[in-house]
Every structure is written in C-alpha cells, then in structure tokens.
Design an enzyme around this catalytic site. Sequence first.
Site, PDB file in Angstrom:
ATOM      1  N   HIS A  91       0.895  -1.350   0.138  1.00 26.17           N
ATOM      2  CA  HIS A  91      -0.030   0.034   0.149  1.00 26.17           C
ATOM      3  C   HIS A  91       0.715   1.260  -0.080  1.00 26.17           C
ATOM      4  O   HIS A  91       0.354   2.177  -0.173  1.00 26.17           O
ATOM      5  CB  HIS A  91      -0.769   0.260   1.305  1.00 26.17           C
ATOM      6  CG  HIS A  91      -0.033   0.234   2.513  1.00 26.17           C
ATOM      7  ND1 HIS A  91       0.547  -0.529   3.204  1.00 26.17           N
ATOM      8  CD2 HIS A  91      -0.118   1.639   3.210  1.00 26.17           C
ATOM      9  CE1 HIS A  91       0.995  -0.050   4.178  1.00 26.17           C
ATOM     10  NE2 HIS A  91       0.927   1.510   4.260  1.00 26.17           N
TER      11      HIS A  91
HETATM   12  C1  UD1 Z   1      -1.552   6.130   5.507  1.00 20.59           C
HETATM   13  C2  UD1 Z   1      -0.256   6.546   5.834  1.00 20.59           C
HETATM   14  C3  UD1 Z   1       0.665   5.464   5.780  1.00 20.59           C
HETATM   15  C4  UD1 Z   1       0.164   4.270   6.606  1.00 20.59           C
HETATM   16  C5  UD1 Z   1      -1.229   3.857   6.113  1.00 20.59           C
HETATM   17  C6  UD1 Z   1      -1.708   2.762   7.005  1.00 20.59           C
HETATM   18  C7  UD1 Z   1       0.266   9.034   5.557  1.00 20.59           C
HETATM   19  C8  UD1 Z   1       1.213   9.777   4.669  1.00 20.59           C
HETATM   20  N1  UD1 Z   1       0.298   7.779   5.170  1.00 20.59           N
HETATM   21  O1  UD1 Z   1      -1.420   5.752   4.097  1.00 20.59           O
HETATM   22  O2  UD1 Z   1       1.709   5.858   6.604  1.00 20.59           O
HETATM   23  O3  UD1 Z   1       1.145   3.094   6.295  1.00 20.59           O
HETATM   24  O4  UD1 Z   1      -1.870   5.103   6.236  1.00 20.59           O
HETATM   25  O5  UD1 Z   1      -2.693   1.879   6.257  1.00 20.59           O
HETATM   26  O6  UD1 Z   1       0.119   9.245   6.626  1.00 20.59           O
HETATM   27  N2  UD1 Z   1      -8.676   5.585   1.662  1.00 20.59           N
HETATM   28  C9  UD1 Z   1      -9.909   4.781   1.586  1.00 20.59           C
HETATM   29  N3  UD1 Z   1     -10.583   4.615   3.004  1.00 20.59           N
HETATM   30  C10 UD1 Z   1      -9.878   5.194   4.087  1.00 20.59           C
HETATM   31  C11 UD1 Z   1      -8.714   5.772   3.979  1.00 20.59           C
HETATM   32  C12 UD1 Z   1      -8.297   6.066   2.523  1.00 20.59           C
HETATM   33  O7  UD1 Z   1     -10.634   4.519   0.370  1.00 20.59           O
HETATM   34  O8  UD1 Z   1     -10.513   4.972   5.207  1.00 20.59           O
HETATM   35  C13 UD1 Z   1      -8.107   5.795   0.202  1.00 20.59           C
HETATM   36  C14 UD1 Z   1      -8.463   6.974  -0.486  1.00 20.59           C
HETATM   37  O9  UD1 Z   1      -8.506   7.191  -1.728  1.00 20.59           O
HETATM   38  C15 UD1 Z   1      -7.243   7.862   0.180  1.00 20.59           C
HETATM   39  C16 UD1 Z   1      -6.263   6.916   0.006  1.00 20.59           C
HETATM   40  O10 UD1 Z   1      -6.743   5.512   0.493  1.00 20.59           O
HETATM   41  O11 UD1 Z   1      -6.844   9.058  -0.865  1.00 20.59           O
HETATM   42  C17 UD1 Z   1      -4.955   7.061   0.728  1.00 20.59           C
HETATM   43  O12 UD1 Z   1      -5.244   7.504   2.015  1.00 20.59           O
HETATM   44  P1  UD1 Z   1      -4.244   8.119   3.056  1.00 20.59           P
HETATM   45  O13 UD1 Z   1      -5.019   8.082   4.392  1.00 20.59           O
HETATM   46  O14 UD1 Z   1      -3.751   9.430   2.478  1.00 20.59           O
HETATM   47  O15 UD1 Z   1      -2.981   7.339   3.059  1.00 20.59           O
HETATM   48  P2  UD1 Z   1      -2.564   5.591   3.214  1.00 20.59           P
HETATM   49  O16 UD1 Z   1      -2.301   5.208   1.810  1.00 20.59           O
HETATM   50  O17 UD1 Z   1      -3.942   5.124   3.868  1.00 20.59           O
HETATM   51  N1  UDP Z   2      -3.946  -5.264   9.088  1.00 17.24           N
HETATM   52  C1  UDP Z   2      -4.965  -5.868   9.195  1.00 17.24           C
HETATM   53  N2  UDP Z   2      -5.787  -6.427   8.202  1.00 17.24           N
HETATM   54  C2  UDP Z   2      -5.166  -6.378   6.825  1.00 17.24           C
HETATM   55  C3  UDP Z   2      -3.946  -5.818   6.680  1.00 17.24           C
HETATM   56  C4  UDP Z   2      -3.208  -5.227   7.582  1.00 17.24           C
HETATM   57  O1  UDP Z   2      -5.350  -5.810  10.361  1.00 17.24           O
HETATM   58  O2  UDP Z   2      -6.008  -6.636   6.008  1.00 17.24           O
HETATM   59  C5  UDP Z   2      -2.986  -4.610  10.006  1.00 17.24           C
HETATM   60  C6  UDP Z   2      -1.420  -5.524  10.305  1.00 17.24           C
HETATM   61  O3  UDP Z   2      -1.695  -6.528  11.181  1.00 17.24           O
HETATM   62  C7  UDP Z   2      -0.943  -4.268  11.088  1.00 17.24           C
HETATM   63  C8  UDP Z   2      -1.251  -3.385  10.429  1.00 17.24           C
HETATM   64  O4  UDP Z   2      -2.574  -3.611   9.891  1.00 17.24           O
HETATM   65  O5  UDP Z   2      -1.027  -4.475  12.384  1.00 17.24           O
HETATM   66  C9  UDP Z   2      -0.203  -2.519   9.424  1.00 17.24           C
HETATM   67  O6  UDP Z   2      -1.108  -1.494   8.817  1.00 17.24           O
HETATM   68  P1  UDP Z   2      -0.439  -1.192   7.440  1.00 17.24           P
HETATM   69  O7  UDP Z   2       0.278  -2.183   6.640  1.00 17.24           O
HETATM   70  O8  UDP Z   2      -1.764  -0.539   6.637  1.00 17.24           O
HETATM   71  O9  UDP Z   2       0.397   0.484   7.799  1.00 17.24           O
HETATM   72  P2  UDP Z   2       2.158   0.573   8.273  1.00 17.24           P
HETATM   73  O10 UDP Z   2       2.248  -0.546   9.313  1.00 17.24           O
HETATM   74  O11 UDP Z   2       2.558   0.234   7.169  1.00 17.24           O
HETATM   75  O12 UDP Z   2       1.851   1.807   8.804  1.00 17.24           O
END
Ligand code: UD1
Ligand code: UDP
Length: 367
Positions: A208
């Site tokens: 992601h």
């Molecule tokens: C964010 C964090 C990342 C973290 C991840 C955990 C930042 C810069 N990034 O990335 O470090 O690893 O969360 O999963 O803070 N979206 C949805 N539903 C949601 C949230 C997001 O559909 O509930 C979609 C939207 O299209 C959005 C895109 O995901 O534009 C990105 O969401 P965003 O919160 O900006 O960043 P993540 O990729 O989720």
């Molecule tokens: N995770 C979850 N369901 C999923 C994928 C990930 O519960 O389908 C959990 C995973 O166990 C871990 C956390 O989400 O604790 C990691 O989140 P993510 O990879 O989104 O973010 P990051 O750790 O890279 O910031």
Amino acid sequence: MSDTRIAIVLGTRPEIIKLSPILRVCDRRDVPYTLVHTGQHYSDELDSVFFERLGLPEPDYHLGVGSGTHGAQTAEMLTGIEEIVTEEDIDVVVVQGDTNSVLAGAIATSKLDAELGHVEAGLRSFDREMPEEINRILTDHAGDHLFAPTEESADLLRDEGIDESRIYVTGNTIVDAVEANRALAAEKSTVLDEYDLTAGGFILMTAHRAENVDDRDRLVNILTGIDRIASELDQPVVYPIHPRTRERIEEFDISVPETIRLIEPLDFLDFLRLEDTASLVVTDSGGVQEETCILQTPCVTVRDSTERPETVSVGANTVVGTTPGDIVDGARAQLSKPTDWDAPFGDGNAAERILDIVLPSHTENKR
Ligand code: UD1
Ligand code: UDP
C-alpha cells in the site's frame, strides 16, 4: 489515581492497533483519557472494524478529516487537535508512528502548554522521499517523551542530538497487541476455511506504500515477482488489498495475475491468523515486518529500505526492492533460513512502561 490529563490521538489502522494496548492499560489502571480520532482512515474495514474487534471505546472526539492532499489533511487535523488540547486542558498528548495524524498531533502539541509522547520513536528509513520519514523526524524532534522500541532506535535519536533525558527504550506495543490476540485469533478466526487455505500452504501479501503503488511500473513489478514465487512454490497468494492500491489497479488498468487472490482488508484477528500460518509474507508494510518477526514467519519486504533493520539482522526479513528477479531471489534466500530467530521488539509490556513514564513525569514537572 493520577490527575494528569492525557489525550491519545489516532487516525489510521496501524495506530488503532498499536495504541490499543495503551488504552487497555489505561482502563485497567483506571486512568481517564481523551480519545481523539482524526478520521484519516474512515472506511469501516480500515477503521471501525478494529474498534469492534479490539473492544475499544468510541472516540471522545472525531475530527472527520478524511482523505486529501498532505497539507490540507494535516492542517485540518492540526486545527482540530489544537482546539481539543486547549479546551480539555490536556497535559500530555500521545501519538504513535509516522502518519500525517501523528505529525498534526506533534505540531499542535508542541505549540501548546502540553507534553508530547511519541510511541515508536527513533525509526529511520533514511529515505527522505517517504512522507512517513519526514513525519517521524519532525515528531521526534518536537517530542518530550520518545518511546523507542529498541536500543538501535534510541541510538538513532542520540545520533540526531536528541537529549538522553527524552529517550526511553520501552519495546514496541505491537508485541503487547500480538500477545493479547494471537491465541484468540487461533481460537476464533475462521479465515483459513473462509478462503479455503491450509496452514503453511499459502503466501500472504500486502502492498500500500505510496512510492510503490502510485507508480504503475513498480506495482506491476511487485505483482509479477510475487506471481513467480507463487508458481515456484505452487502456492496461492492471498492479498487483502488496501483501498489506495485497489484504486490504482483500476486507474492503471492492471490485470492481476491469477495466482494472486484479491480480498477485502481483514480485521486484526483474521489478518494475524493469516500472518501466523502463511508459508511466506511479502509486504511493504511497517507493522507487518514487525508482526511476522514476532510470529516467526519469514518475510520479504518489497521496498528499497526499511526503518525496521532489526528484523533483517535477526534473520526474519529480507529487503529486496521491487524488481521481479530480486523478489524471487529474496524469497528463495529468506525461505532457506531457519525460523528460530529472537524477536527484538520487547517483552509485551511496552504499554505499561509507557504509562509509567507519562504519568509520573508530568506530576513531577508540575510540582
Ligand atoms: C496512511 C499513512 C501510511 C500508513 C497507512 C496505513 C500517511 C502519509 N500515510 O497511508 O503511512 O502506512 O495509512 O494503512 O499518513 N482511503 C480509503 N478509505 C480510508 C482511507 C483512505 O478509501 O479509510 C483511500 C483514499 O482514496 C485515499 C487513499 O486511500 O486517498 C490514501 O489514504 P491516506 O490516508 O492518504 O494514506 P494511506 O495510503 O492510507
Ligand atoms: N492489517 C490488518 N488487516 C489487513 C492488513 C493489515 O489488520 O488486511 C494490520 C496488520 O496486522 C498491522 C497493520 O494493519 O498491524 C499494518 O497496517 P498498514 O500495513 O496499513 O500500515 P503500516 O504499518 O505500513 O504503517
């Protein structure tokens, strides 16, 4: 009972999971707290499902910020957090990790008469192109109490000139969360049956990170490399896909190889069960690198760097980049290693330690 007023700020899936042990210890010790949700994650499968499965309380405040550009998103969160910390006369704000929610909590708090505690301090990928790297550095330098998971991360803070009095090695709260839920997942989760998987007979993947999935070539390379491993091992790949990646796959019109089964994001118990029983995990997630290390499951990280080098040095993880050949070579190398490494992230009491530090320190400072 302490009279310190604590606010705990969270906004995304990993923050909910990694702060859950702190909320649990607060409840056990009868410590009141104000829970603030920024709303950075809002889809049920990235948000409410974790509150339900982990038995967490409804947030006291929900800022409902949602998605947006980094600046707009961070700014809206910052304004909201500032108002709450001021109105509630908060003494200590606790944030976790490296997301935009964390940065907003850090900036808001550092301008007010409140202390900032940073859980998971001192992680560095040394890749300043990653938004998370900038968020970590700024938060650590704004923080009053830096909870480093390992001695290595504490050393990185010292290397940046941060005063020793602000640094504590506590372990990572993810160990607490895994210990609290691993057996429960084995008992309750039906995810293997649901997806017709056998323990030891499948590969689990997640991807992601913006730098991977927002770039068509990198995303195609990752899928191609994992498809090749699947063919070599003759095992299916299960991929609970983050909404960001699903959007990109549609936008870039990528056809996903048949070996890779896309499923909706899972709740923590189901995901933990898959991590615990997969033959191999391929990921670009930070939390997943840690969890696989704790669960003794081999991990291959499809990134150019990691801020969790401890997982590599103990032999749990190989960082391979994103070219298909390197992904396959890395998987072969990782699978040839023994899986009896010692996990370096602590003893499962990080949340207790963090609260011990947050509560008395404030009381002493006030005297
Ligand atoms: C964010 C964090 C990342 C973290 C991840 C955990 C930042 C810069 N990034 O990335 O470090 O690893 O969360 O999963 O803070 N979206 C949805 N539903 C949601 C949230 C997001 O559909 O509930 C979609 C939207 O299209 C959005 C895109 O995901 O534009 C990105 O969401 P965003 O919160 O900006 O960043 P993540 O990729 O989720
Ligand atoms: N995770 C979850 N369901 C999923 C994928 C990930 O519960 O389908 C959990 C995973 O166990 C871990 C956390 O989400 O604790 C990691 O989140 P993510 O990879 O989104 O973010 P990051 O750790 O890279 O910031």
